[in-house]
Scaffold this motif. Structure first.
Motif, PDB file in Angstrom:
ATOM      1  N   TRP A  14      57.864 -13.931 105.953  1.00 41.08           N
ATOM      2  CA  TRP A  14      56.504 -15.050 105.685  1.00 41.08           C
ATOM      3  C   TRP A  14      56.885 -16.366 106.634  1.00 41.08           C
ATOM      4  N   ALA A  15      58.035 -16.687 106.695  1.00 43.34           N
ATOM      5  CA  ALA A  15      58.190 -17.595 107.870  1.00 43.34           C
ATOM      6  C   ALA A  15      57.872 -17.391 109.254  1.00 43.34           C
ATOM      7  N   GLN A  16      58.024 -16.105 109.744  1.00 43.98           N
ATOM      8  CA  GLN A  16      57.653 -15.447 110.938  1.00 43.98           C
ATOM      9  C   GLN A  16      56.016 -15.533 111.046  1.00 43.98           C
ATOM     10  N   ARG A  17      55.320 -15.331 109.951  1.00 43.89           N
ATOM     11  CA  ARG A  17      53.977 -15.224 109.740  1.00 43.89           C
ATOM     12  C   ARG A  17      53.390 -16.714 110.297  1.00 43.89           C
ATOM     13  N   ALA A  18      54.038 -17.677 109.780  1.00 44.42           N
ATOM     14  CA  ALA A  18      53.684 -18.997 110.258  1.00 44.42           C
ATOM     15  C   ALA A  18      53.644 -19.276 111.568  1.00 44.42           C
ATOM     16  N   LEU A  19      54.445 -18.526 112.389  1.00 44.32           N
ATOM     17  CA  LEU A  19      54.793 -18.734 113.976  1.00 44.32           C
ATOM     18  C   LEU A  19      53.351 -18.210 114.623  1.00 44.32           C
ATOM     19  N   MET A  20      52.542 -17.422 114.026  1.00 41.95           N
ATOM     20  CA  MET A  20      51.197 -17.068 114.717  1.00 41.95           C
ATOM     21  C   MET A  20      50.556 -18.381 114.889  1.00 41.95           C
ATOM     22  N   ASN A  21      50.449 -19.362 114.337  1.00 41.55           N
ATOM     23  CA  ASN A  21      49.821 -20.487 114.490  1.00 41.55           C
ATOM     24  C   ASN A  21      50.020 -21.263 115.514  1.00 41.55           C
ATOM     25  N   ILE A  22      51.471 -21.289 115.963  1.00 43.19           N
ATOM     26  CA  ILE A  22      52.134 -21.983 117.023  1.00 43.19           C
ATOM     27  C   ILE A  22      51.346 -22.197 118.250  1.00 43.19           C
ATOM     28  N   ALA A  23      50.576 -21.526 118.788  1.00 44.17           N
ATOM     29  CA  ALA A  23      50.081 -21.421 120.123  1.00 44.17           C
ATOM     30  C   ALA A  23      48.695 -22.496 120.029  1.00 44.17           C
ATOM     31  N   GLU A  24      48.112 -22.786 118.763  1.00 40.59           N
ATOM     32  CA  GLU A  24      46.981 -23.662 118.600  1.00 40.59           C
ATOM     33  C   GLU A  24      47.563 -24.808 117.892  1.00 40.59           C
ATOM     34  N   THR A 364      35.929   2.023 121.947  1.00 39.63           N
ATOM     35  CA  THR A 364      36.987   1.806 122.655  1.00 39.63           C
ATOM     36  C   THR A 364      38.293   1.717 121.851  1.00 39.63           C
ATOM     37  N   PHE A 365      39.379   2.314 122.525  1.00 44.81           N
ATOM     38  CA  PHE A 365      40.835   2.272 121.523  1.00 44.81           C
ATOM     39  C   PHE A 365      41.875   1.589 122.446  1.00 44.81           C
ATOM     40  N   ARG A 366      42.367   0.718 121.880  1.00 49.78           N
ATOM     41  CA  ARG A 366      43.519  -0.235 122.592  1.00 49.78           C
ATOM     42  C   ARG A 366      44.753  -0.202 121.570  1.00 49.78           C
ATOM     43  N   ARG A 367      45.851   0.459 122.079  1.00 45.98           N
ATOM     44  CA  ARG A 367      47.115   0.506 121.541  1.00 45.98           C
ATOM     45  C   ARG A 367      47.929  -0.600 121.928  1.00 45.98           C
ATOM     46  N   PHE A 368      48.374  -1.487 121.076  1.00 41.06           N
ATOM     47  CA  PHE A 368      49.138  -2.543 121.580  1.00 41.06           C
ATOM     48  C   PHE A 368      50.610  -1.979 121.364  1.00 41.06           C
ATOM     49  N   THR A 369      51.635  -2.634 122.162  1.00 44.22           N
ATOM     50  CA  THR A 369      53.121  -2.091 122.301  1.00 44.22           C
ATOM     51  C   THR A 369      54.143  -3.159 122.089  1.00 44.22           C
ATOM     52  N   ALA A 370      55.291  -2.787 121.883  1.00 41.60           N
ATOM     53  CA  ALA A 370      56.377  -3.652 121.633  1.00 41.60           C
ATOM     54  C   ALA A 370      56.639  -4.361 122.908  1.00 41.60           C
ATOM     55  N   GLN A 371      56.591  -3.391 124.111  1.00 37.03           N
ATOM     56  CA  GLN A 371      56.989  -3.975 125.344  1.00 37.03           C
ATOM     57  C   GLN A 371      56.023  -5.179 125.709  1.00 37.03           C
ATOM     58  N   GLU A 372      54.771  -5.152 125.295  1.00 35.33           N
ATOM     59  CA  GLU A 372      54.143  -6.443 125.659  1.00 35.33           C
ATOM     60  C   GLU A 372      54.127  -7.517 124.736  1.00 35.33           C
ATOM     61  N   GLY A 373      55.017  -7.051 123.863  1.00 36.70           N
ATOM     62  CA  GLY A 373      55.146  -8.342 122.561  1.00 36.70           C
ATOM     63  C   GLY A 373      54.091  -8.253 121.380  1.00 36.70           C
ATOM     64  N   ALA A 374      53.318  -7.012 121.482  1.00 35.44           N
ATOM     65  CA  ALA A 374      52.384  -7.350 120.631  1.00 35.44           C
ATOM     66  C   ALA A 374      52.156  -5.839 119.461  1.00 35.44           C
ATOM     67  N   GLY A 375      53.533  -5.367 119.477  1.00 31.44           N
ATOM     68  CA  GLY A 375      53.493  -4.155 118.535  1.00 31.44           C
ATOM     69  C   GLY A 375      53.481  -4.368 117.144  1.00 31.44           C
ATOM     70  N   ASP A 376      53.498  -5.418 116.604  1.00 32.09           N
ATOM     71  CA  ASP A 376      53.750  -5.768 115.002  1.00 32.09           C
ATOM     72  C   ASP A 376      52.091  -5.695 114.580  1.00 32.09           C
ATOM     73  N   HIS A 377      52.151  -5.842 113.261  1.00 36.39           N
ATOM     74  CA  HIS A 377      50.842  -5.813 112.492  1.00 36.39           C
ATOM     75  C   HIS A 377      49.937  -6.868 112.945  1.00 36.39           C
ATOM     76  N   CYS A 378      48.722  -6.494 113.469  1.00 33.45           N
ATOM     77  CA  CYS A 378      47.824  -7.664 113.812  1.00 33.45           C
ATOM     78  C   CYS A 378      48.435  -8.376 115.062  1.00 33.45           C
ATOM     79  N   GLU A 379      49.177  -7.763 115.572  1.00 31.88           N
ATOM     80  CA  GLU A 379      49.832  -8.391 117.045  1.00 31.88           C
ATOM     81  C   GLU A 379      50.160  -9.869 116.872  1.00 31.88           C
ATOM     82  N   ALA A 380      50.886 -10.069 115.703  1.00 38.39           N
ATOM     83  CA  ALA A 380      51.044 -11.571 115.068  1.00 38.39           C
ATOM     84  C   ALA A 380      52.000 -12.382 116.092  1.00 38.39           C
ATOM     85  N   MET A 381      52.683 -11.789 116.678  1.00 41.38           N
ATOM     86  CA  MET A 381      53.727 -12.536 117.600  1.00 41.38           C
ATOM     87  C   MET A 381      53.308 -12.713 118.922  1.00 41.38           C
TER      88      MET A 381
END
Length: 400
Positions: A14-24, A364-381
């Motif tokens: 839950w602390a990590q989830r808050a970090l999704m808001n950091i960019a804005e 269109t299908f887009r698979r997001f990967t850990a290599q691009e930093g977006a491999g977690d649920h909803c690309e949250a990081m």
């Protein structure tokens, strides 16, 4: 893997989830780290108090800045206060609703309301008529003149305030009008009014469309619907029954909920119960609940959140409720262009390809990967990676 120093796996999540808001501007890393040394593992009371104390301090500072005319500082402080109020209460979910959940949600909503008024242009609060009640929303202007609209729908456990960061700002910046809202089983409708989640999301989105399309600055031929987390089920369900939706994004794509329950029972070693779905025998409750009680994350997901959101009191009732959440029987009705996502480390996205393969419309299908930093649920990081691909696709779908 990122570790913030919280001595409890759920607290870390839950602390990590808050970090999704950091960019804005919705949080600061140092502020997110600061409560960790003071919160013992498993102590949700202290968790709640520490996050609320941080939010209270920022909210008070925001008021002081506003009174002195420092409006940008005030807005940023209100944004961060809203995030930390939000972080304080999900671990207290459950039936009956904990009074602290209600108090913290109201504080979150109040802080975000202040922030919304201080944006330029202001983000407009919406009151959306729905059956015998109303739904809360926010409208973001993408600029002057008639423009395309992106409607954003939530999942199980976030609020429309979080969608500011997950959806709205990035789309507004690209020239889209944006509407965020919370429906039954989400945010204020659940916490304030006890409205539980319902499968007929086409009727929920239909009411939202009736409200927002009264605006003359929206191009009715360019209305998109994006759903994230469980919204990746709700949005396709809505698009199948609502022809006014002209483009669909499901992040991640999901299939019938009963199929997900069958998979969970198999993982729990209860394969013998799968054939009985959705009418599990009452005697199945006790052994399943015993297994759930020994897994804090599963207990939160199924009992604290799932039972509460669906308004049920047992696992057998929960399964019956989920059996109503189907898209397989109507997926052929989706006629608009579709963008389906799947993040490689997200178990919730496991059936994204099933949905994709069943859709007959352009897709269109887009698979997001850990290599691009977006491999977690909803690309949250790495949410901006999602924004890039989803909104570039939408630009192309709506290109004249």
């Amino acid at each position: 893997m990122l570790q913030l120093g919280f001595n409890d796996p759920q607290f870390e999540v839950w602390a990590q989830r808050a970090l999704m808001n950091i960019a804005e501007g919705g949080c600061e890393l140092g502020e997110v780290l600061s409560p960790a040394p003071r919160i013992p593992a498993g102590n949700t009371d202290t968790w709640y108090r520490e996050w609320c104390a941080l939010a209270d301090r920022l909210y008070e500072q925001a008021g002081e800045c506003r009174n002195k005319g420092h409006l940008i500082s005030a807005r940023q402080l209100y944004q961060r206060a809203a995030t930390y109020y939000r972080t304080s209460y999900p671990l207290l979910f459950g039936t009956p609703t904990d009074p602290r959940v209600l108090e913290a949600y109201r504080n979150e909503a109040r802080a975000f309301r202040w922030a919304a008024q201080l944006f330029s242009p202001p983000i407009e609060a919406q009151t959306i008529p729905f059956e015998n009640t109303t739904l809360p929303g926010y409208f973001y202007s993408g600029g002057h003149g008639q423009r395309p609209l992106l409607i954003c729908t939530n999942g199980y456990d976030d609020t429309l305030h979080t969608m500011h960061y997950a959806h709205a700002v990035a789309a507004q910046r690209r020239g889209y009008h944006v509407l965020t809202f919370d429906g039954p089983g989400q945010g204020a409708p659940l916490i304030e009014h006890g409205l539980t989640l319902r499968p007929d999301w086409e009727n929920v989105v239909g009411a939202v469309l009736d409200h927002i399309l009264a605006r003359p600055d929206i191009n009715p031929n360019k209305v998109a619907l994006a759903g994230w987390s469980f919204g990746g089920f709700l949005a396709p369900r809505a698009a199948a029954g609502e022809p006014r939706i002209k483009a669909l994004i499901a992040d991640p794509g999901q299939w019938d909920m009963l199929a997900a329950i069958a998979g969970m029972l198999k993982r729990m070693g209860a394969e013998d119960l799968v054939a009985a779905l959705p009418n599990l025998p009452k005697e199945a409750n006790a052994p399943i609940m015993q297994a759930i009680e020994h897994n804090p994350a599963l207990k939160w997901t199924l009992v604290q959140r799932g039972f509460w959101v669906h308004g049920v009191n047992s696992f057998t009732e929960y399964v019956k409720a989920l059996a109503e959440f189907t898209v397989s029987d109507r997926v052929h009705q989706i006629q608009c262009p579709v963008f389906i996502t799947q993040a490689e480390n997200d178990p919730i996205a496991g059936a994204a390809d099933v949905l994709f393969n069943a859709i007959e419309a352009p897709k269109t299908f887009r698979r997001f990967t850990a290599q691009e930093g977006a491999g977690d649920h909803c690309e949250a990081m790495a949410r901006s990676v999602y924004h890039q691909h989803a909104y570039d696709w939408l630009d192309t779908a709506f290109k004249d």
